[in-house]
Motif scaffolding. Sequence first.
Motif, mmCIF file in Angstrom:
data_model
loop_
_atom_site.group_PDB
_atom_site.id
_atom_site.type_symbol
_atom_site.label_atom_id
_atom_site.label_comp_id
_atom_site.label_asym_id
_atom_site.label_seq_id
_atom_site.Cartn_x
_atom_site.Cartn_y
_atom_site.Cartn_z
ATOM 1 N N VAL A 1 0.852 -1.192 0.000
ATOM 2 C CA VAL A 1 0.000 0.000 0.000
ATOM 3 C C VAL A 1 0.886 1.239 0.000
ATOM 4 C CG1 VAL A 1 -1.670 1.349 1.345
ATOM 5 C CG2 VAL A 1 -1.916 -1.143 1.157
ATOM 6 N N ARG A 2 1.919 1.195 0.841
ATOM 7 C CA ARG A 2 2.818 2.329 0.924
ATOM 8 C C ARG A 2 3.512 2.569 -0.427
ATOM 9 N NH1 ARG A 2 7.960 2.831 4.589
ATOM 10 N NH2 ARG A 2 8.577 4.888 3.868
ATOM 11 N N PHE B 1 2.497 1.909 -3.447
ATOM 12 C CA PHE B 1 1.644 2.429 -4.513
ATOM 13 C C PHE B 1 0.921 3.721 -4.138
ATOM 14 C CE2 PHE B 1 2.248 -1.950 -5.934
ATOM 15 C CZ PHE B 1 2.703 -1.677 -7.208
ATOM 16 N N THR B 2 1.132 4.228 -2.911
ATOM 17 C CA THR B 2 0.538 5.511 -2.565
ATOM 18 C C THR B 2 1.602 6.590 -2.368
ATOM 19 O OG1 THR B 2 0.508 4.763 -0.272
ATOM 20 C CG2 THR B 2 -1.557 4.613 -1.485
ATOM 21 N N ASP B 3 2.852 6.149 -2.176
ATOM 22 C CA ASP B 3 3.920 7.111 -1.937
ATOM 23 C C ASP B 3 4.521 7.535 -3.276
ATOM 24 O OD1 ASP B 3 6.280 8.425 -1.263
ATOM 25 O OD2 ASP B 3 6.481 7.277 0.597
ATOM 26 N N SER B 4 4.506 8.846 -3.539
ATOM 27 C CA SER B 4 4.974 9.292 -4.854
ATOM 28 C C SER B 4 6.477 9.064 -5.016
ATOM 29 C CB SER B 4 4.637 10.764 -5.081
ATOM 30 O OG SER B 4 5.334 11.545 -4.144
#
Lengths: 292, 306
Positions: free
Chosen positions: A59-60, A62-65
């Motif tokens: 999750v981190r 794919f959510t962290d730019s």
Amino acid sequence: MSHRKKVNMNTRWELVLLPSLIFVVVLIAGSQYVFLEGSFYKDLGLGRVGTDIDVSNYVRFFTDSFYLNTLWITVKTAALATFFTLILGFPVAYLIARMRSRWSMLLLAGIVVATFVTIVIKVFGLMIIFSADGLINKFLMGVGIVDTPYTIIGNQTGVVVGLMHYTLGFGVLLLYSVIQTIPRSFEEAAQIHGASRWRMHYRVLLPLSIPGITIGSLMIFNMSMGAFTSAALLGGGRVFTLPVLIQRTVMMEVKYSMAGTLSAVLLVTVLLINLLAIILIRRFRAARLVIA
Amino acid sequence: MNTTSQHNTEPQTRQSTEALIAAGRRKGPAPKLGLPWGKYFHYLYSSFSYIFLLSPMIVVIGASLHGGEYYTAIKFPPDEPSFQWYSKIPKGQIEALGLSFLLAFGTAIGACIIGIPAALGIVRGKLPGRTLISTIFRAPLQIPAIVTGIAFLQLFYLIGDATGLYIQGTFWGLYLGHVFVATPYVVGTVTAILQRFDTRLEEAAFSLGANRWSTFRRVTLPVIKPGVYAGALYAFMVSFGDVPISIFLTAPGFVTYPIELFYGLENDFDPSILASASLVIFFCLIALLAMQKIVGLDTLLRSGSR
């Protein structure tokens, strides 16, 4: 008599293969399972990991730019390196493959040595060439193209150049073996029929070598995606590709699970791109067969 | 023999080809560009590629000959040529080189022990899933090297936790990782040779009374020898130059030469690195020349580059 012996010669070669197969399968399955499984736990710091399965690392990612950008830079630099390796490598490979003199062996030897010497030494040489008082900057500043020294350490250009030094020798050898499978007589035939050198390359040589080139460029791309050394040294701690980030996550942050996640993303990206390419090649070939 | 006969026929073919091209020109449309210009451009372009490819190594060798002080040591072209840095290679680097040689040599042997039977099985065995099996043997090349490194590290931790035998940071742990990535090269080169091999030779030896083992040793092995040498050389060089796997599996005080160099470049480094790096480049050159003498460069490439 001799006939019976001949029948006996049927060695069970598949049994000969078995120990090797077990060795490789166990190592692949074991190592891949361990890090993939590890990527589904939480890092608790200091190298310890949690016991509950969760997907927070993914999750981190794919959510962290920052992570997404790293993935993008990895794919981009690898694709650029592959492209320029082909551009620089093909003419050389063609030259050597079609040369009829003893010089071809010498030229080949140059390529093979460049392939065999470890990339660390080549990167070292690049650093000297591009250093502030190195050859390139002396020239550029002498001519007056730049005022301040130009550097390739710490930017994406540097990473691409480093990757090319990793792949170019190998790429030339690959393309060389591809071109060698195309009979010289095809080109002579084209020339006899009045085709110019350019037209012969464009209409005869290139179409014939496209299957080989595609496979070759996939291999070069895979090498670049997994390349650590040149990206780490020439990225200079400012450009991160996935391999560099994986090493830092393990060695500096001691987060095995996150490193596992990054490795899984890298592995799956490489596999997906390969799969896509193979499907496209099949389609393309099928379409051409229909036309023919 | 072969080359002389080629040379004899060469001028004739070329002449007649040129005559035909000339004939073709008169009839067909005129070519847009003359032949020699394309050729010169091709040579120029290729020499640029060569300069690009070889310059870092030439610069390293050149800079290693610099005779100045420590802080001005990285200079190309060198000021006052001397071999001073060659006598100042520190013990750490020599030990690292020693480990790298030992490891690479062992890896070449290990890769042959695993790779040769694999190639024999793939080409000759009655296998249900031949494509799958050869894909499995190629897989270590498809997995990004850095992933192999971290995967082996974690595998060794797991084995250590289970058995109390931790092999990360030891020779055998490193060795296992190197053999794993080097084996596909031997499989590839030996497979390439075997596919062109006439099995009737073996049958002949066997029916003349040789047993299986001596048939293999006296007939099969000599035939696949070029492939074995080529594969072993690839394995050696892959191991000798590896960073992404070794970086995880070495330990402080126990490093291979490329890792020593890598840390040297990341932090402050001793200019003696230039000297040892030059020695390594020369070693690669000599290894290549030896290979050219033994099996020929063409065998090495024809069987090796896939």
